[in-house]
Design an enzyme around this catalytic site. Structure first.
Site, PDB file in Angstrom:
ATOM      1  N   HIS A 188       0.949   6.221   1.881  1.00  0.00           N
ATOM      2  CA  HIS A 188       1.694   7.168   2.718  1.00  0.00           C
ATOM      3  C   HIS A 188       2.918   7.764   2.039  1.00  0.00           C
ATOM      4  CE1 HIS A 188      -1.296   6.723   5.633  1.00  0.00           C
ATOM      5  NE2 HIS A 188      -1.123   5.407   5.684  1.00  0.00           N
ATOM      6  N   HIS A 191      -3.855  -4.436   7.789  1.00  0.00           N
ATOM      7  CA  HIS A 191      -3.978  -3.235   8.616  1.00  0.00           C
ATOM      8  C   HIS A 191      -3.078  -3.350   9.839  1.00  0.00           C
ATOM      9  CE1 HIS A 191      -5.387   0.477  10.308  1.00  0.00           C
ATOM     10  NE2 HIS A 191      -5.968   0.714   9.165  1.00  0.00           N
ATOM     11  N   ARG A 221      -9.358   8.328  -1.032  1.00  0.00           N
ATOM     12  CA  ARG A 221     -10.346   8.757  -0.037  1.00  0.00           C
ATOM     13  C   ARG A 221     -11.168   9.913  -0.584  1.00  0.00           C
ATOM     14  NH1 ARG A 221      -8.998   6.790   5.481  1.00  0.00           N
ATOM     15  NH2 ARG A 221     -10.727   8.103   6.115  1.00  0.00           N
ATOM     16  N   HIS A 228      -5.623   3.700  -1.734  1.00  0.00           N
ATOM     17  CA  HIS A 228      -6.947   4.083  -1.230  1.00  0.00           C
ATOM     18  C   HIS A 228      -7.229   5.523  -1.652  1.00  0.00           C
ATOM     19  CE1 HIS A 228      -9.680   4.469   2.632  1.00  0.00           C
ATOM     20  NE2 HIS A 228     -10.317   4.780   1.519  1.00  0.00           N
ATOM     21  N   GLU A 272     -11.353  -9.151   3.091  1.00  0.00           N
ATOM     22  CA  GLU A 272     -10.074  -8.815   3.720  1.00  0.00           C
ATOM     23  C   GLU A 272     -10.344  -8.636   5.201  1.00  0.00           C
ATOM     24  OE1 GLU A 272      -7.423  -6.103   1.768  1.00  0.00           O
ATOM     25  OE2 GLU A 272      -6.522  -5.482   3.670  1.00  0.00           O
ATOM     26  N   ASN A 331       0.850  -1.185   0.000  1.00  0.00           N
ATOM     27  CA  ASN A 331       0.000   0.000   0.000  1.00  0.00           C
ATOM     28  C   ASN A 331       0.896   1.248   0.000  1.00  0.00           C
ATOM     29  OD1 ASN A 331      -1.427   2.277   1.087  1.00  0.00           O
ATOM     30  ND2 ASN A 331      -3.087   0.907   1.651  1.00  0.00           N
ATOM     31  N   THR A 383      -8.417   3.672   8.379  1.00  0.00           N
ATOM     32  CA  THR A 383      -9.647   2.890   8.360  1.00  0.00           C
ATOM     33  C   THR A 383      -9.771   2.145   9.686  1.00  0.00           C
ATOM     34  OG1 THR A 383      -9.124   2.577   6.031  1.00  0.00           O
ATOM     35  CG2 THR A 383     -10.983   1.331   6.904  1.00  0.00           C
ATOM     36  N   GLU A 385      -8.715   0.622  -3.231  1.00  0.00           N
ATOM     37  CA  GLU A 385      -9.550   0.703  -2.027  1.00  0.00           C
ATOM     38  C   GLU A 385     -10.431   1.932  -2.103  1.00  0.00           C
ATOM     39  OE1 GLU A 385      -7.412   0.870   1.606  1.00  0.00           O
ATOM     40  OE2 GLU A 385      -6.444  -1.035   1.262  1.00  0.00           O
ATOM     41  N   ARG A 409      -6.925  12.935   0.867  1.00  0.00           N
ATOM     42  CA  ARG A 409      -5.848  13.386   1.761  1.00  0.00           C
ATOM     43  C   ARG A 409      -4.487  12.791   1.370  1.00  0.00           C
ATOM     44  NH1 ARG A 409      -7.429  10.174   7.224  1.00  0.00           N
ATOM     45  NH2 ARG A 409      -9.364  11.296   6.879  1.00  0.00           N
TER      46      ARG A 409
END
Ligand code: PXP
Length: 248
Positions: free
Chosen positions: A14, A198, A49, A47, A155, A11, A105, A74, A53
């Site tokens: 970030h 996660h 959003r 993801h 998931e 992922n 999340t 996502e 962000r």
């Protein structure tokens, strides 16, 4: 690739978080995604959003263009996101709950209460060939509901296990892990493909990776954090090594 191979989805959200801190183009999440691919990632997860962000619409356009491995997109179950997914037709779409004020999340999706709505929501995504995954807690009711609405993949949210581990609540961590183990087996018995993710780190990944029913782990924050110290390629390679070790 062997049946036993556990896929690693990296992922890259970030990388975009760091980029957006300065409002420019650096560091580029696409560059990170290509590097992750070369380091052995089996897929890239991003993801988008509602508040944009981290990942942007342009990042998704770019990922669809440059990736050789599958994109796991996502998104929340909103009309806007559905349109974007239908336009791109990524390999996989993972439906996650999303609250504007949350930092990440926080929990799994409430499928059981929203069964009808979600069944209608995912049908067009399946029709265009996306593998639809539902991000849920290790809860039998939610898994049964995910199965009923026609999801092919669930998931499992590993956050509660990882938080308990990080806070030294080892009894809770063991209990959470046991729920994840039982619910992985239960979901598989219904014919669902099982993924998990996660909060996973080098310290928490192995017990989850050892569950034979789990086919894919999606890991982001820790890997991007660790890449500050090790570099992205070695950080991913070490995660890969631990996953393989757990599997043998
Ligand atoms: N899986 C899902 C569905 C997520 O929403 C996230 C966080 O975006 C992850 C996996 C990765 O979590 P982390 O960044 O904590 O590794």
């Amino acid at each position: 690739m062997s049946e036993n191979h556990l896929r690693l989805g990296v992922n890259i959200d970030h990388v975009a978080t760091v980029r957006n801190a300065r409002g420019g183009a650096y560091p580029d999440p696409l560059r990170a995604a290509k590097l992750a691919e070369e380091a052995g990632a089996d897929g890239i997860t991003a993801h988008l959003r509602e508040d944009r962000r981290h990942i942007s619409d342009a990042d998704i356009d770019g990922l669809m263009e440059v990736l050789s491995v599958p994109l796991n997109f996502e998104m929340a179950a909103t009309e806007e996101m559905q349109k974007i997914a239908l336009r791109h037709k990524p390999h996989a779409v993972c439906i996650v709950p999303e609250k504007r004020e949350e930092r990440t999340t926080e929990g799994g999706l409430e499928v059981a209460r929203e069964e009808n709505k979600l069944a209608h929501f995912i049908a067009p995504l399946r029709d265009v060939g996306c593998r639809v995954s539902i991000f849920i807690a290790a809860d039998q009711r939610q898994i049964e509901a995910a199965h009923r609405i026609g999801a092919e993949v669930i998931e499992l949210h590993t956050g509660a296990y990882c938080d308990a581990h990080a806070e030294g609540r080892m009894g809770d961590a063991t209990q959470e892990l046991e729920s994840l183990r039982q619910m992985s087996a239960f979901a598989r018995s219904l014919g669902l493909e099982v993924h998990a993710g996660h909060g996973l780190t080098y310290d928490t990944v192995k017990p989850v990776a050892a569950f034979p029913e789990v086919k894919e782990l999606n890991i982001g924050h820790f890997l991007i954090g660790e890449s500050i110290f090790l570099g992205l390629t070695p950080a991913i390679q070490e995660m890969r090594r631990l996953m393989d070790e757990a599997r043998t």
